[in-house]
Design an enzyme around this catalytic site. Structure first.
Site, mmCIF file in Angstrom:
data_model
loop_
_atom_site.group_PDB
_atom_site.id
_atom_site.type_symbol
_atom_site.label_atom_id
_atom_site.label_comp_id
_atom_site.label_asym_id
_atom_site.label_seq_id
_atom_site.Cartn_x
_atom_site.Cartn_y
_atom_site.Cartn_z
ATOM 1 N N HIS A 77 2.824 -10.748 40.999
ATOM 2 C CA HIS A 77 1.947 -10.930 42.133
ATOM 3 C C HIS A 77 2.007 -9.768 43.297
ATOM 4 O O HIS A 77 0.999 -9.245 44.010
ATOM 5 C CB HIS A 77 2.544 -12.140 42.954
ATOM 6 C CG HIS A 77 1.979 -12.385 44.321
ATOM 7 N ND1 HIS A 77 0.678 -12.955 44.321
ATOM 8 C CD2 HIS A 77 2.686 -12.400 45.478
ATOM 9 C CE1 HIS A 77 0.559 -13.169 45.753
ATOM 10 N NE2 HIS A 77 1.336 -12.746 46.268
ATOM 11 N N GLN A 79 2.438 -6.512 42.788
ATOM 12 C CA GLN A 79 1.574 -5.247 42.440
ATOM 13 C C GLN A 79 0.126 -5.740 42.597
ATOM 14 O O GLN A 79 -0.941 -4.820 43.072
ATOM 15 C CB GLN A 79 1.644 -5.011 41.022
ATOM 16 C CG GLN A 79 3.338 -4.521 40.716
ATOM 17 C CD GLN A 79 3.250 -3.200 41.333
ATOM 18 O OE1 GLN A 79 2.450 -2.114 41.061
ATOM 19 N NE2 GLN A 79 4.315 -2.899 42.096
ATOM 20 N N HIS A 81 -1.234 -7.701 44.738
ATOM 21 C CA HIS A 81 -1.554 -7.686 46.121
ATOM 22 C C HIS A 81 -1.668 -6.316 46.667
ATOM 23 O O HIS A 81 -2.600 -6.253 47.318
ATOM 24 C CB HIS A 81 -0.001 -8.400 46.892
ATOM 25 C CG HIS A 81 -0.487 -8.855 48.098
ATOM 26 N ND1 HIS A 81 -1.225 -9.889 48.238
ATOM 27 C CD2 HIS A 81 -0.130 -8.884 49.503
ATOM 28 C CE1 HIS A 81 -1.425 -10.610 49.570
ATOM 29 N NE2 HIS A 81 -0.584 -9.604 50.270
#
Length: 103
Positions: A77, A79, A81
């Site tokens: 998540h 990465q 984001h």
């Protein structure tokens, strides 16, 4: 997951979110013709992305040194984001340039 990795992962999420928010504010300012604010907000987005990259670099350095970390949904998540924030900021810059040319 150790505390240092968790802090780095949360740094990716927090700074990535800050970057995306600043880029969105930059777009809104440009849409209203306030290019000075738009430029300032883009600089803030870039600063936040730099901070996120520092967090990411720490994780990559550990990996390169043989200190493998467990990949969790939170890691993925973070990465995702960051990548989304980078793409959004880049696109915001392009749209702001278009607003400048139209205005």
């Amino acid at each position: 997951m150790n505390e240092q990795n968790l802090e780095a992962i949360m740094g990716l999420i927090i700074h990535g979110g800050d970057a995306k928010s600043s880029a969105m504010e930059a777009l809104q300012a440009a849409k209203e013709g306030d290019f000075a604010t738009a430029d300032e907000k883009i600089k803030q987005a870039e600063t936040a992305l730099n901070e996120a990259h520092h967090s990411q670099t720490g994780l990559l350095t550990q990996e390169a040194q043989g200190n493998h970390m467990e990949v969790t949904l939170l890691t993925v998540h973070s990465q995702d984001h960051l990548m989304t924030s980078i793409a959004f900021t880049d696109l915001a810059k392009e749209i702001i340039d278009v607003y400048k040319k139209i205005g």
